[in-house]
Design a protein around this motif. Structure first.
Motif, PDB file in Angstrom:
ATOM      1  N   VAL A  67      19.410   1.208 -25.660  1.00 37.68           N
ATOM      2  CA  VAL A  67      18.259   1.675 -24.397  1.00 37.68           C
ATOM      3  C   VAL A  67      16.561   1.241 -25.229  1.00 37.68           C
ATOM      4  O   VAL A  67      15.448   0.989 -24.489  1.00 37.68           O
ATOM      5  CB  VAL A  67      17.983   2.827 -24.148  1.00 37.68           C
ATOM      6  N   ALA A  68      16.736   2.111 -26.375  1.00 38.82           N
ATOM      7  CA  ALA A  68      15.425   2.378 -27.564  1.00 38.82           C
ATOM      8  C   ALA A  68      15.080   1.163 -27.299  1.00 38.82           C
ATOM      9  O   ALA A  68      13.729   0.615 -27.146  1.00 38.82           O
ATOM     10  CB  ALA A  68      15.237   2.872 -28.517  1.00 38.82           C
ATOM     11  N   ILE A  69      15.577   0.177 -27.946  1.00 39.26           N
ATOM     12  CA  ILE A  69      15.216  -1.330 -28.246  1.00 39.26           C
ATOM     13  C   ILE A  69      14.757  -2.189 -26.687  1.00 39.26           C
ATOM     14  O   ILE A  69      14.014  -2.962 -27.463  1.00 39.26           O
ATOM     15  CB  ILE A  69      16.204  -2.258 -28.952  1.00 39.26           C
ATOM     16  N   ALA A  70      15.224  -2.135 -25.960  1.00 37.66           N
ATOM     17  CA  ALA A  70      14.662  -3.058 -24.645  1.00 37.66           C
ATOM     18  C   ALA A  70      13.697  -2.357 -24.419  1.00 37.66           C
ATOM     19  O   ALA A  70      12.620  -3.087 -24.236  1.00 37.66           O
ATOM     20  CB  ALA A  70      15.928  -2.702 -23.763  1.00 37.66           C
ATOM     21  N   VAL A  71      13.648  -0.856 -24.855  1.00 37.35           N
ATOM     22  CA  VAL A  71      12.187  -0.525 -23.839  1.00 37.35           C
ATOM     23  C   VAL A  71      11.148  -1.097 -24.763  1.00 37.35           C
ATOM     24  O   VAL A  71       9.836  -1.253 -25.100  1.00 37.35           O
ATOM     25  CB  VAL A  71      11.927   0.990 -24.143  1.00 37.35           C
ATOM     26  N   LEU A  72      11.036  -1.232 -25.962  1.00 38.47           N
ATOM     27  CA  LEU A  72       9.936  -1.218 -27.816  1.00 38.47           C
ATOM     28  C   LEU A  72       9.656  -3.090 -27.254  1.00 38.47           C
ATOM     29  O   LEU A  72       9.113  -3.751 -26.797  1.00 38.47           O
ATOM     30  CB  LEU A  72      10.653  -1.041 -28.515  1.00 38.47           C
TER      31      LEU A  72
END
Length: 148
Positions: A67-72
């Protein structure tokens, strides 16, 4: 009652006592086996619960990372789109030195600290070379100059 009957009664009593002691030993062995099985089952239960929790935590961390990678990535794409829109929608510069450029030029890319240090050293060397090549603006003794 004869001797055979007495011997027969003694043999029966001995066999009954022996059978009871055997049954008692088997009962204790069965109880010990049941206790060992209960302890083993409890240990397996604890290790199974621990493994389930560990896998759950790892899956949770993996999910948070994805999720963090997708948000970034979404933020980076949004920033690229904004920069592209800003670059394309800028007003044309006015004046003779406009060079047909837009009013909001791209910002220079950030350089590494080592590149900045090298550039500063080059500037310092150029300044020192220029200082040696040009004479000073005023002479060392200013007493010869007229005072107005």
């Amino acid at each position: 009652m004869g001797i055979t009957e007495i011997v027969l009664v003694i043999v029966i009593v001995v066999l009954v006592v022996w059978a009871m002691s055997t049954i008692s030993r088997q009962a204790r062995a069965t109880e010990a086996a049941a206790t060992a099985a209960a302890v083993s089952a409890a240990g397996h239960t604890v290790s199974s619960v621990g493994l389930v929790l560990a896998v759950g935590v790892l899956l949770g961390l993996l999910l948070v990372g994805v999720v963090a990678i997708a948000v970034l990535l979404l933020r980076a794409r949004r920033a690229e789109r904004r920069a592209l829109r800003r670059r394309e929608s800028g007003a044309w510069r006015a004046g003779p030195n406009a060079y047909w450029g837009r009013g909001d030029p791209e910002l220079p890319a950030a350089s590494s600290p080592l590149d900045t240090l090298i550039q500063l050293e080059v500037w310092r060397a150029l300044r020192e070379m220029r200082a040696e090549a040009t004479p000073p603006a005023l002479p060392a003794d200013t007493e010869d100059w007229p005072s107005w």
